[in-house]
Enzyme design. Structure first.
Site, PDB file in Angstrom:
ATOM      1  N   THR A 184       6.157 -61.080  34.767  1.00 18.49           N
ATOM      2  CA  THR A 184       6.505 -61.281  33.365  1.00 18.49           C
ATOM      3  C   THR A 184       7.323 -60.073  32.937  1.00 18.49           C
ATOM      4  O   THR A 184       7.020 -58.955  33.329  1.00 18.49           O
ATOM      5  CB  THR A 184       5.243 -61.319  32.481  1.00 18.49           C
ATOM      6  OG1 THR A 184       4.583 -60.056  32.597  1.00 18.49           O
ATOM      7  CG2 THR A 184       4.306 -62.416  32.935  1.00 18.49           C
ATOM      8  N   LYS A 437       1.820 -60.614   8.610  1.00 20.70           N
ATOM      9  CA  LYS A 437       0.600 -60.839   7.845  1.00 20.70           C
ATOM     10  C   LYS A 437       0.778 -60.277   6.442  1.00 20.70           C
ATOM     11  O   LYS A 437       0.870 -59.069   6.256  1.00 20.70           O
ATOM     12  CB  LYS A 437      -0.594 -60.191   8.547  1.00 20.70           C
ATOM     13  CG  LYS A 437      -0.887 -60.859   9.886  1.00 20.70           C
ATOM     14  CD  LYS A 437      -2.064 -60.235  10.622  1.00 20.70           C
ATOM     15  CE  LYS A 437      -2.183 -60.877  11.996  1.00 20.70           C
ATOM     16  NZ  LYS A 437      -3.248 -60.309  12.823  1.00 20.70           N
TER      17      LYS A 437
END
Lengths: 541, 541
Positions: A184, A437
């Site tokens: 990855t 958020k």
């Protein structure tokens, strides 16, 4: 009464055996590393792969070894794809776009003892070679006539295989033996190695070729534009021969005219990331006489696919889009957006809405969403949560990590944030580290970006959260204008505001000339946040 | 580096979990055991199956136990199909048409401790019960209102499951645990038990639903006319939920009007033996106003499908025929005659020729043909030989056999004789015990029979070899005339002679009123040869 069926291990060599016997003459059309377009067949690939296995054995490659391969999508790469595991070794696909340090790291970390490299990529290895202490042999994937000048002690692939007769068997072994390795390209820390087993690749290929996933059959011709070194090559190196499909390999030339030329070799299904298709559709717009004469379906994954791409493929060119999602850790298929009857029954626009989701998983892929505490959330298309997965082709442990990659119940945290609706369609709303958020609520950075790029003067956009004393974070858009355009801040915010609640609309728009990207072409929000910190960016007002 | 992907065992319970989550509301339409047609969904079946698992556990069923099930194709049978392995037990499907001695034998041999029986089939068990020493409980598959009068101490299925809430997990276990048992109804000796594992059923279902095999997707509605107790129910109990397809269950009424009524419930794919379709097509001929409004494909297997059936389905009704071959020992799929590009390119009549073959195998099914000495024969469509198979869903050892069912290299002798052509299409020419050997050459009894039934006055035909002093054997046809017809011997032989070399044409035709059949409807050549021996038959001339 236990285990009375045959013990027939799931090994990838059996896939190529099947293709060579039952789909022997199906064409494999490849733009070769040397340039010309060449035609071979599954029978040819099968013979060549066995010669490759023999050549590697002669070079001392043994079961359990790791062979690194850095190559474009060519027929030769397909030979090696089977030749390396055929010798019992694991094939470690190398992304030539990795940064040098990462490249050196993954070659060393996986323990590559042999490297097989396309001639034009050899300079990358030459530069690294002093640091690659475990590599004992480099093979250049070309013929004698095209061997590059190099100071390295290299071997010529075609010379090696020409010395073999192909009369050999694949190395036998357990189905849980390592078959392939793909790292990855994490945006933080060192890349992590995912070790596919023969079993995981076979089960994954069986699930992937299902009618409602890739739906691959012997009448198909598939062109993987996605490189074989990206996320297990989206498994097409396995699904195509398993299904007996023809294959077209585009080689290294990713320019729109070159891709178009290869698509016109009879391709019915192709697969790539959205940016490839944005480029091709742009070129087609400028060349209105060009149509697709055989293309029926296009798989789009790797990042969120803009609605306009879906509409143009379908409405202008009559090509069905299969929006998909997956990850290196999932072999890679997670979901495909094919139409279930509930979706087929919808009116056109509603179906397009569904096509903006990444679809639903095949059997063998389990999914769930949870809140930050791990409590399972309802799958009603509204609640967004951390997306977890489980299955026989999902990573259990990263290479040399020495610890499980999953929680105690076997769930792997995808790092994505998603909603799942009642029919099982998944909408990726964010990466969990990128979610914004604000005031205790989550705002999807991906949705903001999609809204921003729907503005005619915006080429690319990134939404990030900037710290705010009252709301925790507030969204900000970082925008690359289209060439020659000078979009107005407010007009971009107005565009976004049409699709978002007022409190979700970004507080600011910052214009930049380009956005930082990772080696696989994704926007690096980490770098972007660092840049904003360096420039001491503060929110307006 | 070994085994770094997740350990996710291939268990059939996961298939139903997938259907219940991702295809929850797909209709399951069933002619119930009680008569009415009822509609449920995969979510309903999933809940009911878990209740069944709970009920069985409450009755003391433990992992490794065997539960016998004798039932027609209903939604309730599907519940039990998952409820029994859900409790970790093996589901032993019982063919109600077995002769009493065989039935008693298989129930005892498999060690069935619980029997689940449709109400109308209970008399079969009542008659056998004194001999079934291992059976400790009989459950009647109906509700309280429809419980039959019986002297047996039986339980009512719907009462049992009504007491449960479905809040349970499937029994966990190894993927090589026994999942189902099906006996071959051999024409000689005792039936032999094939023990499917969870693994073999899952891999087989993944391979079977491939685009070029059953090609099942969520848009399909599949009706298995083939009973679930025949050869693993052709695996449709697994492939349908894996693919998220709808299911129509025809119940016990196999009359053409009843089947037609169920096909018109939206069925797109159906599957049965040729005799079922001969009956239905005959009825349709007499009811020319009836058409199929949704049916697209029909899978025909179990015995060789007459060309006329293929032509009528395709040319008159626009329904594609998928001629298939398999066997109980193969879970059961061996081959399906879908069109590879080489076949699609053929003219109409040549394509029909190909459709008389049983097609080609999916990945995971290996095939080869050999001579009597085991030497591999060329696959050129000409050479016929013993057909062998190998794969993860092929029997390794029969139940309680204590020895392998395969040769040293893992090949299982199918008992069939076949040719395989260059494209991998298999033509079953005979059962190896039925093949007629004349003058050192093999004559296909199946080909002779197909030629004979193409005579307009022949209803059914069997070709057998009769001992001959010079030629070893000579072929003889045993023929059942069509009702009211009195065909002429020579005209039948003339019909055959059009397709065969002179030395292959039978020496005689014997007319009989009916042919002996096995419990699964196949012509019992063993019995036929016995009858000819009893009547002291001798060849003419």
């Amino acid at each position: 009464m236990h285990n009375l069926m045959q013990d027939w291990p799931l090994r990838v060599g059996a896939i190529l055996d099947h293709a060579a016997r039952y789909h022997a003459k199906r064409p494999i059309i490849s733009r070769s590393a040397e340039g010309p377009i060449i035609r071979t067949t599954w029978a040819d690939i099968h013979l060549a792969a066995r010669k490759c296995t023999q050549a590697l054995r002669r070079l001392g490659v043994k079961p359990g070894d790791v062979v690194g391969v850095m190559a474009w999508n060519t027929a030769r790469h397909l030979e090696v794809w089977y030749g390396v595991p055929g010798a019992g070794a694991a094939l470690h696909t190398l992304n030539p776009r990795l940064f040098a340090d990462q490249m050196a790291y993954v070659i060393d970390h996986a323990g590559d003892s042999v490297l097989m490299v396309d001639a034009d990529l050899l300079p990358l290895i030459e530069a690294l070679m002093p640091r690659l202490l475990k590599v004992r042999q480099v093979i250049v994937l070309t013929d004698r006539a095209n061997m590059p000048d190099t100071a390295l002690d290299v071997l010529c692939y075609e010379d090696l295989v020409a010395a073999e007769d192909g009369d050999t068997d694949w190395e036998p072994g357990d189905e849980r033996d390592a078959c392939g390795i793909c790292y990855t390209s994490g945006t933080t820390g060192n890349p992590k190695g995912v070790v596919y087993t023969h079993r995981s690749n076979v089960i994954h290929a069986l699930a992937s070729q299902s009618p409602d996933m890739l739906g691959l059959g012997a009448a198909d011709t598939v062109m993987p534009v996605v490189p074989l070194f990206h996320a297990n090559g989206w498994s097409i190196g396995y699904t195509a021969p398993l299904a007996g499909a023809s294959v077209v390999m585009p080689g290294r030339d990713m320019t729109p005219p070159a891709l178009y030329e290869m698509l016109e070799q009879g391709v019915t299904l192709t697969a790539a990331v959205p940016t490839v298709w944005l480029g091709l559709l742009g070129w087609l717009r400028d060349n209105p006489e060009k149509r697709f004469s055989t293309l029926k379906r296009v798989v789009i994954g790797g990042s969120s696919c803009p609605r306009a791409v879906i509409e143009t493929f379908q409405d202008t060119y009559g090509v069905q889009v299969l929006h998909a999602w997956g990850m290196t850790e999932m072999s890679p298929l997670g979901t495909v957006c094919s139409f279930k009857p509930e979706v087929t029954a919808l009116p056109h626009e509603k179906r397009l809405d569904v096509q903006e989701t990444v679809g639903h998983p095949p059997f063998t892929v389990e999914l769930k969403i949870t809140d930050d505490d791990g409590t399972r959330l309802p799958e009603n298309g509204e609640e967004q949560g951390k997306l977890w997965t489980r299955g026989p082709a999902v990573v259990g442990e990263y290479l040399h990590a020495g610890k499980s990659a999953t929680d105690a119940e076997g769930w792997f945290d995808t790092g994505d944030v998603a909603t799942i609706d009642a029919n099982g369609y998944v909408r990726i709303t964010d990466r969990s580290k990128d979610v914004i958020k604000s005031g205790g609520e989550w705002i999807s950075s991906i949705d903001l970006e999609n809204a921003a790029v729907s503005h005619p003067e915006v080429a690319e956009a990134a939404a990030i959260g900037v710290a705010h004393p009252k709301w925790d974070e507030r969204p900000v858009l970082v925008v690359v204008p289209r060439p020659g355009a000078s979009p107005d801040k407010q007009s971009i915010l107005d565009t976004v505001a049409r699709k978002f609640a007022k409190w979700q609309v970004p507080d600011d728009v910052i214009f930049v000339e380009e956005l930082p990207h990772t080696a696989t072409g994704k926007i690096s929000k980490l770098t972007l946040r660092d840049r904003l910190a360096e420039m001491n960016y503060t929110l307006p007002g």
